[in-house]
Design a protein around this motif. Structure first.
Motif, mmCIF file in Angstrom:
data_model
loop_
_atom_site.group_PDB
_atom_site.id
_atom_site.type_symbol
_atom_site.label_atom_id
_atom_site.label_comp_id
_atom_site.label_asym_id
_atom_site.label_seq_id
_atom_site.Cartn_x
_atom_site.Cartn_y
_atom_site.Cartn_z
ATOM 1 N N LEU A 16 -51.165 7.789 82.961
ATOM 2 C CA LEU A 16 -51.088 8.744 84.067
ATOM 3 C C LEU A 16 -51.992 8.319 85.223
ATOM 4 C CD1 LEU A 16 -51.131 12.123 82.086
ATOM 5 C CD2 LEU A 16 -49.188 11.157 83.327
ATOM 6 N N VAL A 51 -49.758 9.518 88.555
ATOM 7 C CA VAL A 51 -48.760 10.577 88.398
ATOM 8 C C VAL A 51 -49.373 11.916 88.799
ATOM 9 C CG1 VAL A 51 -47.256 11.779 86.767
ATOM 10 C CG2 VAL A 51 -47.651 9.313 86.542
ATOM 11 N N ARG A 52 -48.674 12.640 89.640
ATOM 12 C CA ARG A 52 -49.157 13.948 90.065
ATOM 13 C C ARG A 52 -48.915 14.989 88.974
ATOM 14 N NH1 ARG A 52 -47.186 14.644 96.401
ATOM 15 N NH2 ARG A 52 -48.372 12.854 97.244
ATOM 16 N N GLN A 106 -43.704 11.994 80.579
ATOM 17 C CA GLN A 106 -44.642 12.885 81.249
ATOM 18 C C GLN A 106 -44.716 14.242 80.558
ATOM 19 O OE1 GLN A 106 -44.297 13.128 85.525
ATOM 20 N NE2 GLN A 106 -43.831 10.942 85.730
#
Length: 302
Positions: A70, A75-76, A195
């Motif tokens: 991440l 990654v938001r 995710q």
């Protein structure tokens, strides 16, 4: 039901193209193979660690792995609307299922513990239908019930047909994992499957780190070769890689159809129990395998 849920329900039962169906089926099947090694991996990890240490340590290792990914990929965080579903995934497949099945395996054999996944396909499909409104044919449900009945009858006969404390742990794991699978499959339609499990693991970080420290300080700990191998597989194979391909597969072919591939999981687990743990394979296993494969074929029809 909201318009968003209606759209999800429609897409869950929509018939994908041939290429998408094949890809989704292969990915979901790879997830099943990874999950089938979870119980043997847990048995190995329990060689040197207590059940709470196994559960929390595997979570810390898995979170470290996905946390690096991440951060490197920047990654938001997910949208606010996704966090409730991620909490269900975290409670089901990150904390609940691993802990309850590990507690069960302290007194149960790997072969007998396979009963939990004998019912998991049916409960996952049922949860998905209730959650999203997805509808399956009568033939689908008959095949799903028949496959579950065949696996449960086989695994219960292996355990003498009795219900023990370990069985109660397993049935609890069954219910909470079905919810985690259903929500994960739903979320994987709007965000990458890796995710989904990554953020679910991150969500549990405030619990897993202190839990691992406390468990390792209170329970006997001996890091044997089997213990280390079991932990690494649980963290990398079962907790991360298996769920990544599993959620992606469910997103492509639907939660209901993907879940029925898990009918083969107890039989695969029995193969690993024989080859890796030295447990005996019952004569009824080949017949059960034929029945289960036939049921899977029916549920995978368009």
């Amino acid at each position: 039901m909201t318009a968003h849920d209606s759209a999800i329900a429609t897409s869950t039962i929509a018939v994908p193209g041939t290429g998408t169906t094949l890809r989704g089926t292969v990915l979901a099947a790879l997830g099943v193979v990874a999950f089938s090694l979870t119980f043997p991996g847990t048995a190995w990890a329990l060689d040197g660690l207590g059940p709470w240490s196994v559960t929390m340590t595997r979570l810390v290792l898995a979170t470290a792995l996905v946390g690096v990914a991440l951060l490197v990929l920047r990654v938001r965080p997910p949208a606010r609307t996704h966090w409730a579903g991620l909490a269900v995934v975290a409670a089901g497949v990150v904390i609940g299922f691993p802990l309850l099945t590990t507690l069960a395996l302290t007194t149960s054999t790997t072969s007998h513990a396979a009963v939990v996944v004998g019912l998991l396909p049916l409960t996952t499909a049922t949860y998905s239908a209730l959650r999203t409104g997805a509808r399956h044919s009568r033939t689908f449900w008959i095949a799903a019930l028949a496959g579950a009945a065949a696996v449960v009858a086989f695994t219960l006969s292996e355990g003498g047909g009795g219900v023990s404390v370990a069985d109660l742990y397993l049935f609890g794991a069954l219910l909470i994992c079905a919810a985690g699978y259903g929500e994960g499959g739903r979320l994987a339609r709007t965000m990458p499957g890796w995710q989904v499990i990554s953020w679910a693991l991150v969500l549990c970080l405030p619990l897993s780190v202190p839990g691992a420290i406390l468990a390792l300080s209170q329970e006997p700990a001996e890091f044997t070769g089997h213990t280390i191998a079991g932990l690494l597989w649980l963290a990398i194979g079962s907790q991360v890689l298996g769920l990544v391909v599993w959620y992606r597969g469910m997103a492509l072919i639907g939660v209901g159809r993907a879940s029925q591939l898990q009918l083969a999981q107890p039989l695969l687990t029995l193969v690993w129990a024989v080859s890796l743990l030295g447990e005996d394979l019952a004569p009824a296993a080949p017949l059960t395998a034929v029945v289960v494969l036939a049921c899977i074929a029916v549920t995978q029809r368009k």
